[in-house]
Motif scaffolding. Structure first.
Motif, PDB file in Angstrom:
ATOM      1  N   THR A 199       0.836  -1.201   0.000  1.00 18.12           N
ATOM      2  CA  THR A 199       0.000   0.000   0.000  1.00 18.12           C
ATOM      3  C   THR A 199       0.871   1.251   0.000  1.00 18.12           C
ATOM      4  O   THR A 199       1.969   1.250   0.563  1.00 18.12           O
ATOM      5  CB  THR A 199      -0.953   0.048   1.223  1.00 18.12           C
ATOM      6  OG1 THR A 199      -1.769   1.213   1.124  1.00 18.12           O
ATOM      7  CG2 THR A 199      -0.210   0.074   2.542  1.00 18.12           C
ATOM      8  N   GLU A 206      -4.689   9.034   5.505  1.00 13.65           N
ATOM      9  CA  GLU A 206      -3.333   8.443   5.550  1.00 13.65           C
ATOM     10  C   GLU A 206      -2.237   9.505   5.395  1.00 13.65           C
ATOM     11  O   GLU A 206      -1.066   9.225   5.608  1.00 13.65           O
ATOM     12  CB  GLU A 206      -3.171   7.435   4.394  1.00 13.65           C
ATOM     13  CG  GLU A 206      -4.067   6.227   4.475  1.00 13.65           C
ATOM     14  CD  GLU A 206      -3.848   5.300   3.281  1.00 13.65           C
ATOM     15  OE1 GLU A 206      -3.931   5.777   2.124  1.00 13.65           O
ATOM     16  OE2 GLU A 206      -3.567   4.106   3.501  1.00 13.65           O
ATOM     17  N   GLY A 241      -5.181   1.611   9.652  1.00 17.10           N
ATOM     18  CA  GLY A 241      -5.852   1.150   8.450  1.00 17.10           C
ATOM     19  C   GLY A 241      -5.781  -0.375   8.425  1.00 17.10           C
ATOM     20  O   GLY A 241      -5.152  -0.985   9.305  1.00 17.10           O
ATOM     21  N   LEU A 243      -5.460  -3.875   5.741  1.00 12.31           N
ATOM     22  CA  LEU A 243      -5.348  -4.576   4.455  1.00 12.31           C
ATOM     23  C   LEU A 243      -5.862  -5.990   4.665  1.00 12.31           C
ATOM     24  O   LEU A 243      -5.681  -6.578   5.742  1.00 12.31           O
ATOM     25  CB  LEU A 243      -3.879  -4.630   4.011  1.00 12.31           C
ATOM     26  CG  LEU A 243      -3.156  -3.304   3.796  1.00 12.31           C
ATOM     27  CD1 LEU A 243      -1.673  -3.555   3.534  1.00 12.31           C
ATOM     28  CD2 LEU A 243      -3.787  -2.534   2.658  1.00 12.31           C
ATOM     29  N   TRP A 257      -4.637  -8.054  -2.393  1.00 15.12           N
ATOM     30  CA  TRP A 257      -4.857  -7.232  -1.190  1.00 15.12           C
ATOM     31  C   TRP A 257      -5.879  -6.134  -1.446  1.00 15.12           C
ATOM     32  O   TRP A 257      -5.850  -5.488  -2.485  1.00 15.12           O
ATOM     33  CB  TRP A 257      -3.531  -6.609  -0.739  1.00 15.12           C
ATOM     34  CG  TRP A 257      -2.549  -7.632  -0.267  1.00 15.12           C
ATOM     35  CD1 TRP A 257      -1.591  -8.258  -1.013  1.00 15.12           C
ATOM     36  CD2 TRP A 257      -2.446  -8.171   1.049  1.00 15.12           C
ATOM     37  NE1 TRP A 257      -0.896  -9.166  -0.241  1.00 15.12           N
ATOM     38  CE2 TRP A 257      -1.396  -9.124   1.026  1.00 15.12           C
ATOM     39  CE3 TRP A 257      -3.129  -7.948   2.257  1.00 15.12           C
ATOM     40  CZ2 TRP A 257      -1.010  -9.841   2.159  1.00 15.12           C
ATOM     41  CZ3 TRP A 257      -2.753  -8.666   3.372  1.00 15.12           C
ATOM     42  CH2 TRP A 257      -1.703  -9.608   3.327  1.00 15.12           C
ATOM     43  N   SER A 258      -6.772  -5.958  -0.490  1.00 13.78           N
ATOM     44  CA  SER A 258      -7.707  -4.822  -0.549  1.00 13.78           C
ATOM     45  C   SER A 258      -7.484  -3.970   0.696  1.00 13.78           C
ATOM     46  O   SER A 258      -7.024  -4.469   1.725  1.00 13.78           O
ATOM     47  CB  SER A 258      -9.154  -5.326  -0.581  1.00 13.78           C
ATOM     48  OG  SER A 258      -9.440  -6.056   0.616  1.00 13.78           O
ATOM     49  N   LYS A 259      -7.794  -2.688   0.548  1.00 12.75           N
ATOM     50  CA  LYS A 259      -7.548  -1.735   1.647  1.00 12.75           C
ATOM     51  C   LYS A 259      -8.885  -1.149   2.111  1.00 12.75           C
ATOM     52  O   LYS A 259      -9.708  -0.740   1.296  1.00 12.75           O
ATOM     53  CB  LYS A 259      -6.619  -0.618   1.177  1.00 12.75           C
ATOM     54  CG  LYS A 259      -6.493   0.543   2.166  1.00 12.75           C
ATOM     55  CD  LYS A 259      -5.189   1.297   2.010  1.00 12.75           C
ATOM     56  CE  LYS A 259      -5.179   2.237   0.855  1.00 12.75           C
ATOM     57  NZ  LYS A 259      -3.941   3.084   0.853  1.00 12.75           N
TER      58      LYS A 259
END
Ligand code: AHR
Length: 461
Positions: A199, A206, A241, A243, A257-259
């Protein structure tokens, strides 16, 4: 050999069932350790918990060892390594992590140089014996990554027999302070393949103050691999956050991967915790998932937040949403860590509060979290975490949430083993009545029959 280090997931245990026996631990009270930021707790197969973290002086590496999480508060602290007075590694020492693999203790940490204290790179130490507190620690060297740049906040975990290394680093050509990277380890200080970039901080939450993605913390649960991470400046804007990858996916593919589009854990005015972040995960003495993190008791910081010493170590239990993703809720605030109370006659529902109202149902996690505060003569008060200084009060046979001054008899309960199930608890008010669930409401009355006893029994989670 690295790869075969056992299927370690959270806290060094292969499963919750392996966690140590459910001993009655001392009350766990936040903050657990004052002025220890970036705390990592490692639960080892020797039955001990190990804690390490950054010290305000950023000049040494410390370990605390305890049989219980609460024990960290008073545990002795052993200095296992001090930075040299000159040269490499003589700068700021940040965010150590303790890991056991290849039949040895390893400590990863970030270090600057004496003449350039912010020229931060990541290094590994190894202990020559099984006792991390008395063994001799030697420098293995710098962890080699593709770029000679700002490298920090590393962690390691095993998934499907592969030991991974996850860290934060500045990548040439990307205008951020740090991004997150992942790669399998070939040796404790070399990567088995080029890393995948997990990421880059781009979202508003962020990039407040600084563009930061750091402090990766792995959690393998419910068929997923989660990596929590910290974002933004280390002041009240610091936050977590998340992931997520499917546990069967190729973790080395960015597409796996998703955030989360929003932060999962942020400052709370209600509970008076600011800048919660740099977390790790472990399990408590009963095998329940626990979130470890740091946070301050105040919002306004004088000077550079990095040199404000009051990021204290805090813990709270971690819960899950119906889809299996972790529900971080809010940072719980000072005092006993909170619990949730589910009536035996309505599993899956909880005591929950809203303003002055008390009911049984479900809703945002924080509205179902109450701390059992020790009172006189073994009695307790039940304090809603979003309303510090308030408590469940019984007046005229009704239970509501109200301001509770010390010694307020209406807020005192005798806590007894569950009337219908000794694994649960029941709360008897001073008028002799019990807190009882009745059709989604909470009433106070006698528990004369099996139905009432079940309604007066709460399973604690
Ligand atoms: O606490 C020192 C550093 O500050 C940590 O390595 C990092 O997570 C934070 O930004």
């Amino acid at each position: 050999m690295l790869a075969g280090a056992g299927a370690l997931t959270v806290g060094g245990y292969a499963s919750i069932a392996e966690a140590s026996s459910a001993t009655e631990a001392a009350p766990l009270i936040n903050p657990v350790v004052r002025q220890r930021a970036d705390a990592q707790v490692f639960k080892h197969t020797d039955g001990y918990y190990y804690l390490t973290g950054s010290v305000p002086e950023y000049d040494r590496l410390i370990i605390r060892r305890s049989r219980s999480l609460a024990g960290f508060t008073t545990a002795d602290e052993t200095v296992i390594w001090r930075r040299p007075t000159q040269g490499k590694l003589g700068g700021y020492i940040w965010a150590p992590e303790l890991h056991w693999f290849d039949d040895a203790w390893h400590m990863y940490f970030a270090a600057g140089d004496k003449d350039q204290p912010f020229r931060i790179r990541t290094y590994a130490l190894r202990c020559d014996g099984p006792d991390a507190l008395t063994g001799k620690w030697s420098l293995l060297g710098k962890v080699e990554t593709p770029w000679d740049t700002f490298t920090l906040d590393s962690t390691s975990f095993v998934h499907k027999g592969v030991r991974y290394f996850c860290w934060a680093q500045k990548e040439p050509g990307i205008d951020t302070n740090s991004n997150l990277y992942l790669a399998p380890l070939a040796t404790p200080t070399t990567l088995a393949k080029p890393p995948v970039r997990l990421t880059v901080p781009t979202l508003d939450w962020e990039i407040r103050g600084f563009k930061v993605a750091e402090a990766a913390a792995p959690l393998i649960r419910n068929g997923k691999v989660f990596i929590a991470y910290s974002a933004s400046a280390t002041d009240d804007r610091y936050c977590l956050g998340l992931l997520t990858a499917d546990a069967e996916a190729d973790l080395m593919s960015q597409a796996s991967w998703s955030k989360s589009p929003v932060p999962v854990f942020v400052s709370s005015e209600e509970t008076r915790v600011w800048g919660p972040g740099h977390n790790s995960f472990t399990v408590d003495e009963q095998g329940r998932d626990v979130l470890v993190f740091h946070g301050r008791d105040y919002k306004a910081i004088k000077g550079d937040p990095l040199f404000d010493p009051n990021r204290h170590t805090r813990v709270q239990r971690l819960y899950y949403k119906p889809d299996g993703t972790p529900d971080f809720g809010v940072p719980a605030g000072a005092g006993e860590i909170p619990d949730r109370f589910s009536p035996l006659d309505r599993p899956g529902a909880f005591l929950r509060y809203e303003g002055a109202g008390l009911s049984v149902g479900d809703g945002p996690l924080a509205t179902t979290q109450l701390r059992q505060k020790a009172g006189p003569a073994g009695q307790v008060t039940l304090e809603p975490i979003l309303q510090p200084g308030h408590a469940v009060r019984v007046v005229g046979g009704k239970a509501t949430i109200g301001e509770a001054k010390p010694g307020d008899k209406a807020a005192l309960f005798k806590r007894v083993k569950g009337l219908a199930d000794a694994k649960g608890v029941s709360f008897q008010a001073l008028d002799g009545g019990y807190l009882l669930h009745r059709d989604g409401a909470v009433v106070v009355g006698p528990a004369k029959d099996a139905k009432a006893r079940a309604a007066a029994t709460f399973l604690v989670s």
